[in-house]
Design a protein around this motif. Structure first.
Motif, short mmCIF file in Angstrom:
data_model
loop_
_atom_site.label_atom_id
_atom_site.label_comp_id
_atom_site.label_asym_id
_atom_site.label_seq_id
_atom_site.Cartn_x
_atom_site.Cartn_y
_atom_site.Cartn_z
N GLY A 18 40.77 33.34 33.64
CA GLY A 18 41.85 34.11 33.02
C GLY A 18 41.39 35.29 32.21
N ARG A 19 40.08 35.45 32.01
CA ARG A 19 39.58 36.58 31.23
C ARG A 19 39.76 37.88 31.99
NH1 ARG A 19 33.51 35.49 29.91
NH2 ARG A 19 33.68 34.15 31.76
N ASP A 20 40.07 38.94 31.26
CA ASP A 20 40.11 40.29 31.81
C ASP A 20 38.95 41.08 31.21
OD1 ASP A 20 42.29 39.95 33.43
OD2 ASP A 20 43.74 40.73 31.98
N LEU A 21 38.05 41.55 32.07
CA LEU A 21 36.93 42.36 31.61
C LEU A 21 37.29 43.83 31.77
CD1 LEU A 21 34.01 40.48 33.42
CD2 LEU A 21 34.90 40.08 31.11
N PRO A 22 37.24 44.61 30.69
CA PRO A 22 37.53 46.05 30.82
C PRO A 22 36.54 46.69 31.79
CG PRO A 22 37.43 45.39 28.51
CD PRO A 22 36.90 44.23 29.31
N SER A 23 37.06 47.51 32.69
CA SER A 23 36.19 48.13 33.69
C SER A 23 36.79 49.45 34.16
CB SER A 23 36.00 47.19 34.88
OG SER A 23 35.12 47.75 35.82
N GLU A 24 36.18 50.53 33.73
CA GLU A 24 36.65 51.84 34.19
C GLU A 24 36.13 52.15 35.59
OE1 GLU A 24 36.58 56.44 32.59
OE2 GLU A 24 36.84 54.78 31.17
N VAL A 25 34.93 51.62 35.89
CA VAL A 25 34.36 51.76 37.24
C VAL A 25 33.92 50.38 37.70
CG1 VAL A 25 32.62 52.84 38.70
CG2 VAL A 25 33.55 54.09 36.73
N THR A 26 34.51 49.88 38.77
CA THR A 26 34.16 48.58 39.33
C THR A 26 33.42 48.78 40.64
OG1 THR A 26 36.09 47.52 38.31
CG2 THR A 26 35.03 46.34 40.13
N ILE A 27 32.24 48.17 40.75
CA ILE A 27 31.38 48.32 41.92
C ILE A 27 31.32 46.98 42.65
CG2 ILE A 27 29.08 48.93 42.74
CD1 ILE A 27 28.75 50.50 40.09
N TRP A 28 31.64 46.98 43.94
CA TRP A 28 31.74 45.74 44.72
C TRP A 28 30.52 45.60 45.63
CZ3 TRP A 28 35.62 42.34 43.74
CH2 TRP A 28 35.69 41.19 44.57
N THR A 29 29.68 44.59 45.35
CA THR A 29 28.49 44.33 46.17
C THR A 29 28.50 42.92 46.74
OG1 THR A 29 27.05 43.47 44.42
CG2 THR A 29 27.22 45.87 44.63
N ARG A 52 39.64 40.69 36.60
CA ARG A 52 40.12 39.38 36.12
C ARG A 52 39.28 38.28 36.73
NH1 ARG A 52 46.35 38.38 35.53
NH2 ARG A 52 45.78 39.70 33.75
N LEU A 53 38.90 37.30 35.86
CA LEU A 53 38.07 36.18 36.31
C LEU A 53 38.92 34.92 36.49
CD1 LEU A 53 34.91 36.64 34.04
CD2 LEU A 53 35.42 37.64 36.28
N ALA A 54 38.29 33.91 37.11
CA ALA A 54 39.00 32.67 37.41
C ALA A 54 39.48 31.94 36.16
CB ALA A 54 38.09 31.76 38.23
N VAL A 83 35.72 36.54 40.56
CA VAL A 83 36.76 37.56 40.39
C VAL A 83 37.99 37.16 41.19
CG1 VAL A 83 37.35 39.97 40.77
CG2 VAL A 83 35.05 39.36 40.02
N THR A 84 39.14 37.15 40.53
CA THR A 84 40.40 36.80 41.19
C THR A 84 41.31 38.01 41.40
OG1 THR A 84 41.41 36.23 39.06
CG2 THR A 84 40.36 34.44 40.31
N ALA A 85 41.04 39.10 40.70
CA ALA A 85 41.85 40.31 40.87
C ALA A 85 41.11 41.50 40.26
CB ALA A 85 43.22 40.17 40.22
N VAL A 86 41.36 42.68 40.83
CA VAL A 86 40.80 43.92 40.30
C VAL A 86 41.94 44.90 40.10
CG1 VAL A 86 39.21 45.84 40.71
CG2 VAL A 86 38.63 43.55 41.55
#
Length: 405
Positions: free
Chosen positions: A218-229, A214-216, A205-208
Protein backbone atom coordinates in the motif's frame (compact mmCIF):
# COMPACT_ATOMS: atom_id res chain seq x y z
CA UNK A 1 27.33 -13.73 -56.05
CA UNK A 2 25.27 -15.78 -58.52
CA UNK A 3 25.09 -19.44 -57.62
CA UNK A 4 26.28 -18.93 -54.04
CA UNK A 5 24.43 -20.42 -51.07
CA UNK A 6 22.57 -17.61 -49.33
CA UNK A 7 22.48 -17.44 -45.52
CA UNK A 8 20.31 -14.75 -43.95
CA UNK A 9 20.95 -13.73 -40.36
CA UNK A 10 17.98 -12.04 -38.69
CA UNK A 11 19.12 -9.66 -35.96
CA UNK A 12 22.30 -7.59 -35.75
CA UNK A 13 23.12 -7.78 -32.06
CA UNK A 14 25.94 -9.71 -30.41
CA UNK A 15 24.75 -13.12 -31.63
CA UNK A 16 23.78 -12.02 -35.12
CA UNK A 17 27.04 -10.21 -35.86
CA UNK A 18 29.28 -12.99 -34.60
CA UNK A 19 27.29 -15.64 -36.52
CA UNK A 20 27.40 -13.57 -39.73
CA UNK A 21 31.14 -13.00 -39.40
CA UNK A 22 31.83 -16.67 -38.74
CA UNK A 23 29.83 -17.78 -41.78
CA UNK A 24 32.24 -15.89 -44.05
CA UNK A 25 34.66 -18.75 -43.36
CA UNK A 26 33.29 -20.25 -46.59
CA UNK A 27 33.84 -18.17 -49.71
CA UNK A 28 30.96 -19.88 -51.52
CA UNK A 29 28.43 -18.32 -49.13
CA UNK A 30 26.57 -15.05 -49.52
CA UNK A 31 25.76 -13.74 -46.04
CA UNK A 32 23.09 -11.10 -45.43
CA UNK A 33 22.47 -9.50 -42.03
CA UNK A 34 19.01 -7.98 -41.49
CA UNK A 35 18.72 -5.42 -38.70
CA UNK A 36 16.32 -2.51 -38.09
CA UNK A 37 19.14 -0.05 -37.25
CA UNK A 38 22.15 1.11 -39.31
CA UNK A 39 24.51 0.89 -36.32
CA UNK A 40 25.47 -1.82 -33.85
CA UNK A 41 24.01 -1.31 -30.37
CA UNK A 42 26.47 -2.13 -27.59
CA UNK A 43 23.67 -3.19 -25.32
CA UNK A 44 25.68 -3.79 -22.17
CA UNK A 45 26.40 -0.03 -22.16
CA UNK A 46 22.79 1.18 -22.40
CA UNK A 47 22.75 2.09 -18.70
CA UNK A 48 25.80 4.26 -19.42
CA UNK A 49 23.93 5.97 -22.24
CA UNK A 50 21.17 6.80 -19.75
CA UNK A 51 23.78 8.11 -17.33
CA UNK A 52 25.61 10.04 -20.04
CA UNK A 53 29.01 8.29 -19.95
CA UNK A 54 28.72 6.39 -23.27
CA UNK A 55 26.58 6.46 -26.42
CA UNK A 56 26.32 2.62 -26.59
CA UNK A 57 26.71 2.62 -30.39
CA UNK A 58 29.44 1.11 -32.59
CA UNK A 59 29.60 1.48 -36.36
CA UNK A 60 28.97 -1.80 -38.16
CA UNK A 61 32.08 -1.20 -40.26
CA UNK A 62 34.09 -1.71 -37.05
CA UNK A 63 32.57 -5.09 -36.10
CA UNK A 64 31.05 -6.62 -39.25
CA UNK A 65 32.99 -8.45 -41.96
CA UNK A 66 33.27 -6.45 -45.19
CA UNK A 67 31.68 -9.19 -47.28
CA UNK A 68 28.54 -9.41 -45.12
CA UNK A 69 25.70 -7.49 -46.73
CA UNK A 70 23.77 -5.32 -44.26
CA UNK A 71 20.06 -4.77 -44.92
CA UNK A 72 18.55 -2.11 -42.66
CA UNK A 73 14.97 -3.31 -42.28
CA UNK A 74 12.69 -5.26 -39.95
CA UNK A 75 11.73 -8.89 -40.56
CA UNK A 76 7.98 -9.47 -40.33
CA UNK A 77 7.55 -13.11 -41.37
CA UNK A 78 9.61 -16.24 -42.07
CA UNK A 79 8.16 -18.42 -44.82
CA UNK A 80 9.95 -21.72 -44.24
CA UNK A 81 8.12 -23.46 -47.08
CA UNK A 82 9.20 -20.89 -49.66
CA UNK A 83 12.45 -20.11 -47.80
CA UNK A 84 11.73 -16.43 -47.88
CA UNK A 85 11.98 -13.64 -45.33
CA UNK A 86 9.38 -10.88 -45.54
CA UNK A 87 10.61 -7.39 -44.67
CA UNK A 88 8.68 -4.37 -43.43
CA UNK A 89 9.93 -1.99 -46.13
CA UNK A 90 12.08 -3.82 -48.65
CA UNK A 91 11.56 -6.68 -51.06
CA UNK A 92 11.43 -10.22 -49.61
CA UNK A 93 14.73 -12.04 -49.18
CA UNK A 94 15.12 -15.62 -50.33
CA UNK A 95 17.44 -17.81 -48.30
CA UNK A 96 18.99 -21.26 -48.26
CA UNK A 97 19.68 -21.20 -44.51
CA UNK A 98 18.51 -18.75 -41.85
CA UNK A 99 20.04 -17.82 -38.49
CA UNK A 100 17.42 -16.60 -36.04
CA UNK A 101 19.16 -14.10 -33.73
CA UNK A 102 16.44 -11.56 -32.92
CA UNK A 103 17.59 -11.00 -29.34
CA UNK A 104 15.42 -9.84 -26.46
CA UNK A 105 13.95 -6.72 -24.89
CA UNK A 106 11.82 -5.63 -21.96
CA UNK A 107 8.81 -7.83 -21.35
CA UNK A 108 5.53 -6.00 -21.77
CA UNK A 109 4.65 -4.78 -18.25
CA UNK A 110 1.27 -5.93 -16.98
CA UNK A 111 1.20 -3.60 -13.98
CA UNK A 112 -1.47 -0.89 -14.32
CA UNK A 113 0.08 2.37 -15.49
CA UNK A 114 3.53 0.91 -16.18
CA UNK A 115 3.22 1.00 -19.97
CA UNK A 116 2.06 4.61 -19.81
CA UNK A 117 4.23 6.13 -17.08
CA UNK A 118 7.34 3.90 -16.74
CA UNK A 119 10.30 4.06 -19.11
CA UNK A 120 12.04 0.93 -20.45
CA UNK A 121 15.76 0.83 -21.16
CA UNK A 122 16.42 -2.34 -23.20
CA UNK A 123 16.59 -0.71 -26.64
CA UNK A 124 18.70 2.14 -28.02
CA UNK A 125 15.64 4.27 -28.76
CA UNK A 126 14.17 3.73 -25.28
CA UNK A 127 17.47 4.54 -23.57
CA UNK A 128 17.84 7.74 -25.61
CA UNK A 129 14.32 8.84 -24.71
CA UNK A 130 14.99 8.15 -21.05
CA UNK A 131 18.23 10.13 -21.20
CA UNK A 132 16.32 13.15 -22.54
CA UNK A 133 13.67 12.81 -19.84
CA UNK A 134 16.30 12.70 -17.11
CA UNK A 135 18.10 15.72 -18.54
CA UNK A 136 14.83 17.67 -18.41
CA UNK A 137 14.08 16.61 -14.82
CA UNK A 138 15.47 18.58 -11.86
CA UNK A 139 18.56 17.01 -10.22
CA UNK A 140 16.54 16.55 -7.02
CA UNK A 141 13.66 14.75 -8.75
CA UNK A 142 12.98 11.31 -7.20
CA UNK A 143 13.85 8.46 -9.56
CA UNK A 144 12.54 4.91 -9.07
CA UNK A 145 14.10 1.92 -10.79
CA UNK A 146 11.85 -1.16 -10.87
CA UNK A 147 13.65 -4.49 -11.13
CA UNK A 148 16.86 -5.52 -9.36
CA UNK A 149 18.54 -7.67 -11.97
CA UNK A 150 21.81 -6.48 -13.55
CA UNK A 151 20.15 -3.75 -15.63
CA UNK A 152 18.23 -2.32 -12.69
CA UNK A 153 21.23 -2.39 -10.37
CA UNK A 154 23.55 -0.82 -12.94
CA UNK A 155 21.06 1.92 -13.85
CA UNK A 156 20.35 2.77 -10.21
CA UNK A 157 24.07 2.96 -9.40
CA UNK A 158 24.89 5.00 -12.50
CA UNK A 159 22.27 7.65 -11.69
CA UNK A 160 22.98 7.73 -7.96
CA UNK A 161 26.64 8.35 -8.68
CA UNK A 162 25.54 11.55 -10.44
CA UNK A 163 23.76 12.69 -7.28
CA UNK A 164 20.26 11.59 -8.27
CA UNK A 165 17.77 10.51 -5.57
CA UNK A 166 17.29 6.88 -6.56
CA UNK A 167 15.08 4.15 -5.12
CA UNK A 168 15.54 0.59 -6.36
CA UNK A 169 12.42 -1.57 -6.03
CA UNK A 170 13.46 -5.20 -6.18
CA UNK A 171 10.17 -7.07 -6.51
CA UNK A 172 11.77 -9.67 -4.22
CA UNK A 173 15.49 -10.00 -3.52
CA UNK A 174 18.29 -7.76 -4.72
CA UNK A 175 20.27 -9.39 -7.52
CA UNK A 176 18.44 -12.75 -7.53
CA UNK A 177 21.23 -14.43 -9.54
CA UNK A 178 23.94 -13.45 -7.07
CA UNK A 179 25.29 -15.52 -4.21
CA UNK A 180 24.30 -14.25 -0.76
CA UNK A 181 27.81 -12.86 -0.21
CA UNK A 182 27.78 -11.10 -3.56
CA UNK A 183 24.36 -9.68 -2.80
CA UNK A 184 25.65 -8.19 0.44
CA UNK A 185 28.55 -6.56 -1.42
CA UNK A 186 26.16 -5.00 -3.93
CA UNK A 187 23.84 -3.75 -1.18
CA UNK A 188 26.80 -2.15 0.61
CA UNK A 189 27.96 -0.29 -2.50
CA UNK A 190 24.44 0.87 -3.39
CA UNK A 191 24.03 2.22 0.14
CA UNK A 192 27.34 4.06 -0.20
CA UNK A 193 26.02 5.68 -3.38
CA UNK A 194 22.82 6.72 -1.59
CA UNK A 195 20.45 4.29 -3.33
CA UNK A 196 17.40 3.32 -1.26
CA UNK A 197 16.83 -0.41 -1.79
CA UNK A 198 13.29 -1.69 -1.25
CA UNK A 199 13.25 -5.48 -1.16
CA UNK A 200 11.27 -8.33 0.37
CA UNK A 201 7.89 -9.89 -0.37
CA UNK A 202 6.10 -6.53 -0.23
CA UNK A 203 8.51 -4.89 -2.68
CA UNK A 204 6.25 -5.67 -5.61
CA UNK A 205 4.89 -2.84 -7.75
CA UNK A 206 1.11 -2.95 -8.13
CA UNK A 207 0.58 0.34 -9.99
CA UNK A 208 2.51 3.20 -11.57
CA UNK A 209 1.21 6.75 -11.84
CA UNK A 210 2.68 9.92 -13.29
CA UNK A 211 4.40 10.81 -10.00
CA UNK A 212 4.42 7.67 -7.84
CA UNK A 213 4.98 3.92 -7.65
CA UNK A 214 2.57 1.89 -5.50
CA UNK A 215 3.76 -1.24 -3.69
CA UNK A 216 1.91 -4.36 -2.59
CA UNK A 217 1.85 -3.18 1.03
CA UNK A 218 0.00 0.00 0.00
CA UNK A 219 2.98 2.36 0.13
CA UNK A 220 3.28 5.06 -2.53
CA UNK A 221 6.86 5.97 -3.42
CA UNK A 222 7.25 9.44 -4.95
CA UNK A 223 8.71 9.07 -8.43
CA UNK A 224 9.09 11.79 -11.01
CA UNK A 225 10.93 9.39 -13.33
CA UNK A 226 10.13 5.67 -13.17
CA UNK A 227 12.46 3.26 -15.00
CA UNK A 228 11.19 -0.25 -15.78
CA UNK A 229 13.82 -3.02 -16.00
CA UNK A 230 11.75 -5.95 -14.70
CA UNK A 231 11.70 -8.97 -16.97
CA UNK A 232 12.78 -9.74 -20.51
CA UNK A 233 10.80 -10.90 -23.51
CA UNK A 234 11.66 -11.90 -27.05
CA UNK A 235 10.14 -10.76 -30.36
CA UNK A 236 7.25 -12.90 -31.60
CA UNK A 237 8.64 -13.39 -35.12
CA UNK A 238 9.06 -17.17 -34.70
CA UNK A 239 5.57 -17.70 -33.29
CA UNK A 240 4.07 -15.40 -35.94
CA UNK A 241 5.79 -17.49 -38.58
CA UNK A 242 4.31 -20.75 -37.30
CA UNK A 243 7.54 -22.07 -35.78
CA UNK A 244 7.53 -23.91 -32.45
CA UNK A 245 8.47 -21.78 -29.44
CA UNK A 246 8.67 -22.18 -25.70
CA UNK A 247 6.31 -20.36 -23.34
CA UNK A 248 8.52 -17.25 -23.47
CA UNK A 249 8.46 -17.16 -27.29
CA UNK A 250 12.00 -18.42 -27.86
CA UNK A 251 12.54 -20.66 -30.90
CA UNK A 252 12.55 -24.33 -29.90
CA UNK A 253 15.61 -26.16 -31.19
CA UNK A 254 17.50 -29.40 -30.70
CA UNK A 255 20.97 -29.52 -29.14
CA UNK A 256 22.58 -28.39 -32.41
CA UNK A 257 20.46 -25.19 -32.24
CA UNK A 258 18.41 -26.37 -35.24
CA UNK A 259 14.70 -25.56 -35.23
CA UNK A 260 12.58 -28.59 -34.36
CA UNK A 261 10.43 -27.70 -37.40
CA UNK A 262 13.01 -26.97 -40.12
CA UNK A 263 16.66 -27.97 -40.47
CA UNK A 264 17.32 -24.85 -42.58
CA UNK A 265 16.66 -22.62 -39.55
CA UNK A 266 19.04 -22.34 -36.59
CA UNK A 267 18.80 -20.07 -33.55
CA UNK A 268 21.37 -18.10 -31.57
CA UNK A 269 21.38 -15.80 -28.57
CA UNK A 270 18.54 -14.86 -26.25
CA UNK A 271 15.82 -16.10 -28.63
CA UNK A 272 17.03 -19.72 -28.67
CA UNK A 273 15.54 -22.48 -26.51
CA UNK A 274 17.62 -25.63 -27.09
CA UNK A 275 15.68 -28.72 -25.94
CA UNK A 276 13.35 -26.42 -24.01
CA UNK A 277 16.22 -25.72 -21.60
CA UNK A 278 17.50 -22.26 -22.65
CA UNK A 279 20.62 -20.64 -21.34
CA UNK A 280 20.46 -17.44 -19.31
CA UNK A 281 19.80 -14.39 -21.48
CA UNK A 282 23.14 -12.60 -21.57
CA UNK A 283 25.95 -11.46 -23.84
CA UNK A 284 28.09 -14.13 -22.15
CA UNK A 285 25.88 -16.83 -23.69
CA UNK A 286 24.98 -15.00 -26.91
CA UNK A 287 28.47 -15.20 -28.43
CA UNK A 288 29.07 -18.94 -27.85
CA UNK A 289 25.55 -19.73 -29.05
CA UNK A 290 26.16 -17.67 -32.18
CA UNK A 291 29.40 -19.47 -32.94
CA UNK A 292 27.69 -22.81 -32.43
CA UNK A 293 24.76 -21.85 -34.67
CA UNK A 294 27.11 -20.78 -37.45
CA UNK A 295 29.09 -24.01 -37.05
CA UNK A 296 25.87 -25.99 -37.39
CA UNK A 297 25.15 -24.33 -40.73
CA UNK A 298 28.74 -24.84 -41.91
CA UNK A 299 28.66 -28.51 -40.87
CA UNK A 300 25.48 -29.15 -42.81
CA UNK A 301 26.88 -27.47 -45.89
CA UNK A 302 29.95 -29.70 -45.59
CA UNK A 303 27.76 -32.80 -45.29
CA UNK A 304 28.85 -33.36 -41.67
CA UNK A 305 26.82 -33.99 -38.52
CA UNK A 306 26.64 -30.80 -36.38
CA UNK A 307 27.99 -30.99 -32.85
CA UNK A 308 25.84 -30.96 -29.73
CA UNK A 309 25.66 -27.88 -27.53
CA UNK A 310 28.13 -27.48 -24.68
CA UNK A 311 27.97 -25.51 -21.46
CA UNK A 312 30.79 -23.03 -21.01
CA UNK A 313 32.24 -20.72 -18.42
CA UNK A 314 29.66 -18.83 -16.38
CA UNK A 315 29.76 -15.63 -14.39
CA UNK A 316 27.93 -12.33 -14.04
CA UNK A 317 29.62 -8.96 -14.03
CA UNK A 318 27.67 -5.93 -12.79
CA UNK A 319 28.93 -2.36 -12.67
CA UNK A 320 28.11 -0.22 -9.65
CA UNK A 321 28.85 3.19 -11.05
CA UNK A 322 32.12 3.96 -12.82
CA UNK A 323 34.41 3.06 -9.92
CA UNK A 324 32.98 -0.17 -8.47
CA UNK A 325 31.33 -3.41 -9.48
CA UNK A 326 30.99 -7.11 -8.76
CA UNK A 327 32.26 -10.10 -10.72
CA UNK A 328 30.24 -13.11 -9.57
CA UNK A 329 31.65 -16.53 -10.41
CA UNK A 330 29.31 -19.45 -11.12
CA UNK A 331 29.29 -23.20 -11.71
CA UNK A 332 28.89 -24.95 -15.07
CA UNK A 333 25.20 -25.18 -14.16
CA UNK A 334 25.15 -21.37 -14.04
CA UNK A 335 24.58 -21.25 -10.28
CA UNK A 336 26.37 -18.45 -8.43
CA UNK A 337 29.18 -19.56 -6.16
CA UNK A 338 30.61 -18.04 -2.98
CA UNK A 339 33.69 -16.47 -4.66
CA UNK A 340 33.32 -13.02 -6.17
CA UNK A 341 35.40 -9.96 -6.88
CA UNK A 342 34.11 -6.55 -5.79
CA UNK A 343 35.07 -2.87 -5.74
CA UNK A 344 37.46 -1.17 -8.17
CA UNK A 345 38.95 -4.45 -9.36
CA UNK A 346 35.51 -5.66 -10.45
CA UNK A 347 34.89 -2.31 -12.17
CA UNK A 348 38.10 -2.78 -14.17
CA UNK A 349 37.08 -6.35 -15.07
CA UNK A 350 33.66 -5.15 -16.23
CA UNK A 351 35.18 -2.39 -18.36
CA UNK A 352 37.69 -4.85 -19.83
CA UNK A 353 34.81 -7.17 -20.78
CA UNK A 354 32.67 -4.38 -22.25
CA UNK A 355 35.55 -2.97 -24.27
CA UNK A 356 36.53 -6.46 -25.37
CA UNK A 357 33.19 -7.49 -26.90
CA UNK A 358 33.51 -5.31 -30.04
CA UNK A 359 37.11 -6.52 -30.35
CA UNK A 360 35.92 -10.14 -30.28
CA UNK A 361 33.41 -9.39 -33.02
CA UNK A 362 36.04 -7.57 -35.08
CA UNK A 363 38.49 -10.45 -34.59
CA UNK A 364 35.91 -12.90 -35.93
CA UNK A 365 35.34 -10.57 -38.90
CA UNK A 366 39.07 -10.53 -39.70
CA UNK A 367 39.65 -14.20 -38.94
CA UNK A 368 36.38 -16.16 -39.13
CA UNK A 369 36.43 -19.30 -37.01
CA UNK A 370 38.79 -17.88 -34.40
CA UNK A 371 36.18 -17.65 -31.60
CA UNK A 372 36.36 -20.82 -29.50
CA UNK A 373 34.63 -20.22 -26.14
CA UNK A 374 31.79 -22.58 -27.16
CA UNK A 375 34.25 -25.47 -27.36
CA UNK A 376 35.46 -25.46 -23.75
CA UNK A 377 36.26 -29.03 -22.60
CA UNK A 378 33.83 -30.76 -20.27
CA UNK A 379 30.84 -28.72 -21.30
CA UNK A 380 29.13 -31.43 -23.36
CA UNK A 381 28.96 -33.88 -20.45
CA UNK A 382 27.63 -31.20 -18.13
CA UNK A 383 24.95 -30.23 -20.65
CA UNK A 384 23.85 -33.88 -20.94
CA UNK A 385 23.46 -34.13 -17.16
CA UNK A 386 21.38 -30.96 -17.10
CA UNK A 387 19.17 -32.30 -19.88
CA UNK A 388 18.70 -35.64 -18.08
CA UNK A 389 17.64 -33.82 -14.91
CA UNK A 390 15.32 -31.56 -16.89
CA UNK A 391 13.64 -34.48 -18.65
CA UNK A 392 13.25 -36.42 -15.41
CA UNK A 393 11.56 -33.38 -13.88
CA UNK A 394 9.21 -33.08 -16.86
CA UNK A 395 8.30 -36.77 -16.61
CA UNK A 396 7.58 -36.42 -12.89
CA UNK A 397 5.30 -33.47 -13.57
CA UNK A 398 3.54 -35.42 -16.32
CA UNK A 399 2.88 -38.31 -13.92
CA UNK A 400 1.33 -35.95 -11.38
CA UNK A 401 -0.73 -33.85 -13.79
CA UNK A 402 -1.63 -36.57 -16.30
CA UNK A 403 -1.25 -36.49 -20.09
CA UNK A 404 -1.82 -33.25 -21.98
CA UNK A 405 -5.22 -32.95 -23.60
Amino acid sequence: MAGKTHVVVVGGGYAGVLAANRLTLREDLMVTLVNPRPDFVHRVRLHQLVGGSDDAVVAYRDVLAENVRLVVDSATLIDTTGRRLTLAAGAPLGYDHLVYAVGSGNAEPRVPGAAEFAHPISTLEAARRLRSILEAAPPTAPVTVVGAGPTGIETAAELAEQGRRVTLVCGGVLGPYLHTRGRRAVAKQLAALGVTVVDGTDAVVTAVTRDAVRLADGRDLPSEVTIWTAGFGVPDLAARSGLSTDTAGRLLTDETLTSVDDDRVVAAGDAAAPSGLPLRMSCLNALPLAAHAADTVLSRLAGEQPEQLRQGFYAQCVSLGRDAGIFQLATRSDVAMRPHVAGRTAARIKEFICAGIPRQLADEARKPGSFSLHRMPGGAARRRRLLDAHRAQEQAIAVVTGPAR
